[in-house]
Design an enzyme around this catalytic site. Structure first.
Site, short mmCIF file in Angstrom:
data_model
loop_
_atom_site.label_atom_id
_atom_site.label_comp_id
_atom_site.label_asym_id
_atom_site.label_seq_id
_atom_site.Cartn_x
_atom_site.Cartn_y
_atom_site.Cartn_z
N SER A 7 0.70 -1.15 -0.02
CA SER A 7 0.17 0.06 -0.07
C SER A 7 0.85 1.21 0.11
CB SER A 7 -0.91 0.05 1.25
OG SER A 7 -1.51 1.40 1.48
N HIS A 32 -1.37 -1.34 -4.23
CA HIS A 32 -2.51 -1.14 -3.51
C HIS A 32 -2.82 0.42 -3.07
CE1 HIS A 32 -6.14 -2.20 -1.22
NE2 HIS A 32 -5.82 -1.14 -0.44
N ASP A 34 -4.86 3.23 -1.62
CA ASP A 34 -5.88 3.44 -0.34
C ASP A 34 -6.48 4.91 -0.59
OD1 ASP A 34 -6.28 1.15 1.15
OD2 ASP A 34 -4.25 1.68 1.82
N MET A 36 -8.82 8.00 0.40
CA MET A 36 -9.70 8.46 1.19
C MET A 36 -10.08 9.69 1.33
SD MET A 36 -7.21 6.80 4.50
CE MET A 36 -6.37 5.36 4.51
N HIS A 65 -8.50 1.03 -3.92
CA HIS A 65 -9.49 0.90 -2.87
C HIS A 65 -10.21 2.12 -2.35
CE1 HIS A 65 -9.79 -0.29 1.69
NE2 HIS A 65 -11.14 -0.16 1.16
N MET A 67 -12.00 4.50 -0.41
CA MET A 67 -12.74 4.44 0.98
C MET A 67 -13.50 5.94 0.97
SD MET A 67 -9.86 2.82 3.43
CE MET A 67 -8.62 3.20 2.56
N MET A 136 -11.74 -5.87 5.89
CA MET A 136 -10.64 -4.83 6.60
C MET A 136 -10.32 -5.29 8.08
SD MET A 136 -9.87 -2.10 4.72
CE MET A 136 -9.34 -1.19 5.92
N ASP A 175 -6.66 -6.15 4.54
CA ASP A 175 -5.89 -4.98 4.59
C ASP A 175 -6.09 -4.39 5.90
OD1 ASP A 175 -5.07 -2.32 4.10
OD2 ASP A 175 -6.50 -1.68 2.76
#
Length: 214
Positions: A7, A32, A34, A36, A65, A67, A136, A175
């Site tokens: 990540s 990966h 992330d 957000m 991913h 979020m 998660m 994750d």
């Protein structure tokens, strides 16, 4: 063999392209990412411009991913930026089935993530539509958190659901809190894709760090 997806949340942002290249050279399988939004989770990371900027740094698949709240409004932007697969949160998407099929209609594998307090039963109506399930194992929003032990129960539940329905091509991803101390138990419980942040990026010998997680 277990897929390792470092990540970039734990990478050095000042030289992100080089960091991505370094973990590719060390044997990573996916990158990966992330994303957000500061609303669905209490942090703000990066969006399509950053993904687009590092796309040329590696040939590895970008495992994005999201979020974020209302992911359906920006999925097209992440695809255009270079995403190779997209995972959205069941808790953040009102029309989950529709959004999953939108991703697949655009030609990308689609995944659904669930938070630690969300039961795996929420996946039952859409399990046949998925390419990946992300469990998660920390509460999303920050890197470096400790693994939540109950997550192993959820992993076994998801793996059992997939086996009962003959869905052997669906990836089970974890994750949060993945490191050399937790990886073996996570793999044993049924995960085949491990997202690792500090466990890879904080190590000088990243090839050795990735090998330990496998």
């Amino acid at each position: 063999m277990t897929i390792i997806a470092p990540s970039i949340l734990s990478a050095n942002f000042a030289r992100l392209g080089e960091e991505v290249q370094a973990v590719e050279a060390a044997g990573a399988d996916w990158i990966h990412i992330d994303v957000m939004d500061g609303h669905f989770v209490p942090n703000l990371t990066f969006g399509p411009p950053v993904i687009s900027a590092i796309r040329s740094a590696t040939k590895l698949p970008f495992d994005v991913h999201l979020m974020i709240e209302r992911p359906e409004l920006s999925i097209a932007d992440y695809i255009a930026a270079g995403a190779d697969r997209i995972t959205i949160h069941a808790e953040a998407c009102v029309h989950l089935h529709r959004t999953i099929h939108y991703i697949k209609e655009k030609g990308l594998p689609a995944g659904v993530a669930i938070n630690p307090a969300t039961p795996v039963s929420i996946l039952e109506p859409i399990l046949h539509d998925l390419d990946l399930v992300l469990i998660m194992t920390v509460n999303p929003g920050f890197g470096g958190q400790q693994f939540i032990p109950y997550s192993l129960v959820k992993l076994r539940q998801v793996r059992a659901m997939l086996e009962e329905q003959g869905l052997d091509k669906v990836f089970v991803q974890v994750d949060g809190g993945v490191n050399k101390s937790t990886a073996a138990a996570i793999r044993e419980a049924g995960a085949d894709v491990l997202v690792a942040g500090n466990a890879v990026f904080a190590e000088q010998d990243r090839a050795a760090a990735i090998a330990v997680l496998r």
